[in-house]
Structures are given as C-alpha cells and as structure tokens.
Design a protein around this motif. Structure first.
Motif, mmCIF file in Angstrom:
data_model
loop_
_atom_site.group_PDB
_atom_site.id
_atom_site.type_symbol
_atom_site.label_atom_id
_atom_site.label_comp_id
_atom_site.label_asym_id
_atom_site.label_seq_id
_atom_site.Cartn_x
_atom_site.Cartn_y
_atom_site.Cartn_z
ATOM 1 N N ALA A 127 0.838 -1.209 0.000
ATOM 2 C CA ALA A 127 0.000 0.000 0.000
ATOM 3 C C ALA A 127 0.869 1.255 0.000
ATOM 4 O O ALA A 127 1.933 1.288 0.612
ATOM 5 N N LYS A 128 0.407 2.282 -0.702
ATOM 6 C CA LYS A 128 1.069 3.590 -0.637
ATOM 7 C C LYS A 128 0.425 4.378 0.493
ATOM 8 O O LYS A 128 -0.775 4.646 0.476
ATOM 9 N N LEU A 129 1.235 4.753 1.471
ATOM 10 C CA LEU A 129 0.739 5.448 2.656
ATOM 11 C C LEU A 129 1.507 6.750 2.862
ATOM 12 O O LEU A 129 2.658 6.874 2.441
ATOM 13 N N LYS A 130 0.856 7.683 3.529
ATOM 14 C CA LYS A 130 1.491 8.956 3.855
ATOM 15 C C LYS A 130 1.098 9.361 5.265
ATOM 16 O O LYS A 130 -0.075 9.261 5.638
ATOM 17 N N VAL A 131 2.071 9.801 6.035
ATOM 18 C CA VAL A 131 1.792 10.276 7.390
ATOM 19 C C VAL A 131 1.237 11.695 7.289
ATOM 20 O O VAL A 131 1.928 12.616 6.856
ATOM 21 N N ILE A 132 -0.021 11.888 7.670
ATOM 22 C CA ILE A 132 -0.648 13.209 7.557
ATOM 23 C C ILE A 132 -0.770 13.904 8.911
ATOM 24 O O ILE A 132 -1.058 15.099 8.971
ATOM 25 N N GLU A 137 6.494 15.747 14.909
ATOM 26 C CA GLU A 137 6.358 16.554 13.692
ATOM 27 C C GLU A 137 7.298 16.110 12.571
ATOM 28 O O GLU A 137 6.991 16.301 11.398
ATOM 29 N N THR A 138 8.442 15.518 12.914
ATOM 30 C CA THR A 138 9.391 15.103 11.876
ATOM 31 C C THR A 138 8.871 13.932 11.044
ATOM 32 O O THR A 138 9.396 13.646 9.968
ATOM 33 N N LEU A 139 7.839 13.257 11.532
ATOM 34 C CA LEU A 139 7.273 12.130 10.789
ATOM 35 C C LEU A 139 6.227 12.580 9.770
ATOM 36 O O LEU A 139 5.937 11.850 8.815
ATOM 37 N N VAL A 140 5.650 13.759 9.978
ATOM 38 C CA VAL A 140 4.598 14.253 9.081
ATOM 39 C C VAL A 140 5.172 14.456 7.674
ATOM 40 O O VAL A 140 6.227 15.073 7.499
ATOM 41 N N GLY A 141 4.472 13.902 6.689
ATOM 42 C CA GLY A 141 4.905 14.043 5.305
ATOM 43 C C GLY A 141 5.643 12.832 4.769
ATOM 44 O O GLY A 141 5.834 12.712 3.554
ATOM 45 N N ILE A 142 6.070 11.934 5.643
ATOM 46 C CA ILE A 142 6.736 10.712 5.166
ATOM 47 C C ILE A 142 5.752 9.884 4.358
ATOM 48 O O ILE A 142 4.628 9.635 4.779
ATOM 49 N N ALA A 143 6.173 9.487 3.193
ATOM 50 C CA ALA A 143 5.291 8.724 2.301
ATOM 51 C C ALA A 143 6.094 7.651 1.592
ATOM 52 O O ALA A 143 7.312 7.770 1.404
ATOM 53 N N PHE A 173 -2.544 8.005 9.096
ATOM 54 C CA PHE A 173 -2.092 7.767 7.730
ATOM 55 C C PHE A 173 -3.171 8.113 6.710
ATOM 56 O O PHE A 173 -4.362 7.922 6.961
ATOM 57 N N GLY A 174 -2.724 8.601 5.569
ATOM 58 C CA GLY A 174 -3.610 8.830 4.439
ATOM 59 C C GLY A 174 -3.348 7.764 3.387
ATOM 60 O O GLY A 174 -2.202 7.345 3.186
ATOM 61 N N MET A 175 -4.394 7.321 2.720
ATOM 62 C CA MET A 175 -4.264 6.262 1.724
ATOM 63 C C MET A 175 -5.285 6.472 0.617
ATOM 64 O O MET A 175 -6.423 6.860 0.882
ATOM 65 N N MET A 180 -10.851 7.168 -4.258
ATOM 66 C CA MET A 180 -11.247 7.290 -2.854
ATOM 67 C C MET A 180 -10.020 7.568 -1.989
ATOM 68 O O MET A 180 -8.933 7.065 -2.257
ATOM 69 N N GLU A 181 -10.204 8.363 -0.967
ATOM 70 C CA GLU A 181 -9.128 8.705 -0.045
ATOM 71 C C GLU A 181 -9.566 8.386 1.379
ATOM 72 O O GLU A 181 -10.693 8.681 1.761
ATOM 73 N N PHE A 182 -8.665 7.762 2.136
ATOM 74 C CA PHE A 182 -8.995 7.335 3.493
ATOM 75 C C PHE A 182 -8.015 7.921 4.499
ATOM 76 O O PHE A 182 -6.842 8.122 4.195
#
Length: 209
Positions: A127-132, A137-143, A173-175, A180-182
C-alpha cells in the motif's frame, strides 16, 4: 514392510488355524504376499517426535537475532517495490469488493461499519501510505510503499529509495484507493497483520472524497 520367508512361518500357521479344519488342506499361503504391519507408535514416541520437530522451529527471539525481521535501509529501490504495489491494488479491490465507480459508503449507510472493518483487516504490504498527522512533527509528510508491517511499526520505502520506520500508534495515515481517499488511525493497527485479519476489531476510519 515385507519380512523374509523364514520369519513368516508362525504367521502361516496362525492363518491356517483360522480356517475351519476340513478346509485347511485347500489353504495355499504365499509367504511373499504376507505383509507385516507395525503397530501404532506409543504416546512417548509421538511426544519425542513433536519435541524434535519443535526444536527445528525458530523462536521469535532467535528469528530477530538473525536479523530475519529487518530490511536493508539503503539496498532497495522504489522501483523494485512498484510491482508489489500493483499486486496490492488488485488485492484491495477484491478485499473490499470494489467495482468501477464505487464510492466510499457514508457513515449513515448500513454497510459503512462492515466496510470499515474490512479496511482495518487488510494487508498493508504494497500500500502507498502517507503520514498526515503525528505527535512527532518530523514524521509528518513521510510517504512511500509499505514493504513491512509489524505489530508496532510500518516500514515505508520512499521515492528517494530510503526505507523509513514509522510507529503506528503515533501517526495518522492517508491512503488512496482509486478515486477514494482514506484517513486511518495507526493506533487501531497495533497488532500483527496475521492476527489482525482474524481478530474482531473496533476501529475508526474517516473516509472522505
């Protein structure tokens, strides 16, 4: 297992004695056709066999000490993970029973709860995931593409070919699945994937378009 002819003599006599007396002269026992069957093994023998088999299986601690639960951080490329993502896209559509043009069920719809449970029980490998959102804070944006899913962390391989370890409980996480976006709360994923797929989960998923 077949026995030599001299070892079957007592058995021949025993089989002959089973026949009524006046018919015994007609009995013709061929020793080569006699098969001796071994009796069932004792519980003690079976117990030893189970212990021997168990000793050949690595424990989780031994598995970890050999480094079998880790991945190289610099020796994998993003392109190598794309075929895994392609397989995952087919898997997730089948897992969620999605058809072309399907929309995320609204929270008031009857199938929303079942859909949410299926989403949480899915396999995230590929799965393609992104930390939203995250407490760190340093983890936000990791994808990236998920190449390892353990009880407490996800390992994401990014487009820069770097493998990053992201703690589940600290992140949201955003996916994307098609159009569709979850949004998935990582705290609901703190369980091993194999156990998560069969465990009754009370999760919360906020889908949006």
């Amino acid at each position: 297992m077949e026995q030599p002819q001299h070892g079957t003599a007592p058995l021949q006599e025993y089989l002959t004695d089973l026949v009524i007396p006046h018919q015994r002269c007609n009995v013709n026992i061929i020793p080569d056709h006699i098969t001796m069957l071994h009796g069932t093994k004792s519980k003690k023998q079976n117990s030893k066999k189970r212990r021997a088999h168990k000793s050949q299986t690595l424990s989780r601690r031994e598995y970890a000490s050999l480094g079998l639960n880790t991945l190289p951080t610099r020796q994998m490329s993003y392109e190598q993970a794309l075929p895994l993502h392609k397989l995952w896209r087919g898997y997730i559509r089948e897992h969620l029973n999605l058809k072309e043009g399907d929309q995320v069920p609204q929270i008031h719809e009857p199938r929303y709860e079942e859909f949410s449970k299926l989403l949480l029980k899915m396999d995230f490998h590929g799965a393609k995931l992104k930390v939203i959102q995250s407490k760190c804070e340093t983890l936000v944006g990791i994808a990236g593409i998920c190449v390892m899913d353990t009880k407490n962390v996800l390992k994401l391989l990014g487009p820069d070919h770097r493998l990053r370890t992201v703690p589940k409980s600290e992140c949201v996480f955003g996916m994307h699945v098609g159009n569709m976006e979850f949004t998935i709360f990582g705290k609901h994923l703190n369980i091993r994937p194999a156990e998560r797929s069969v465990k009754k989960i009370k999760g919360f998923i906020e889908p949006f378009m």
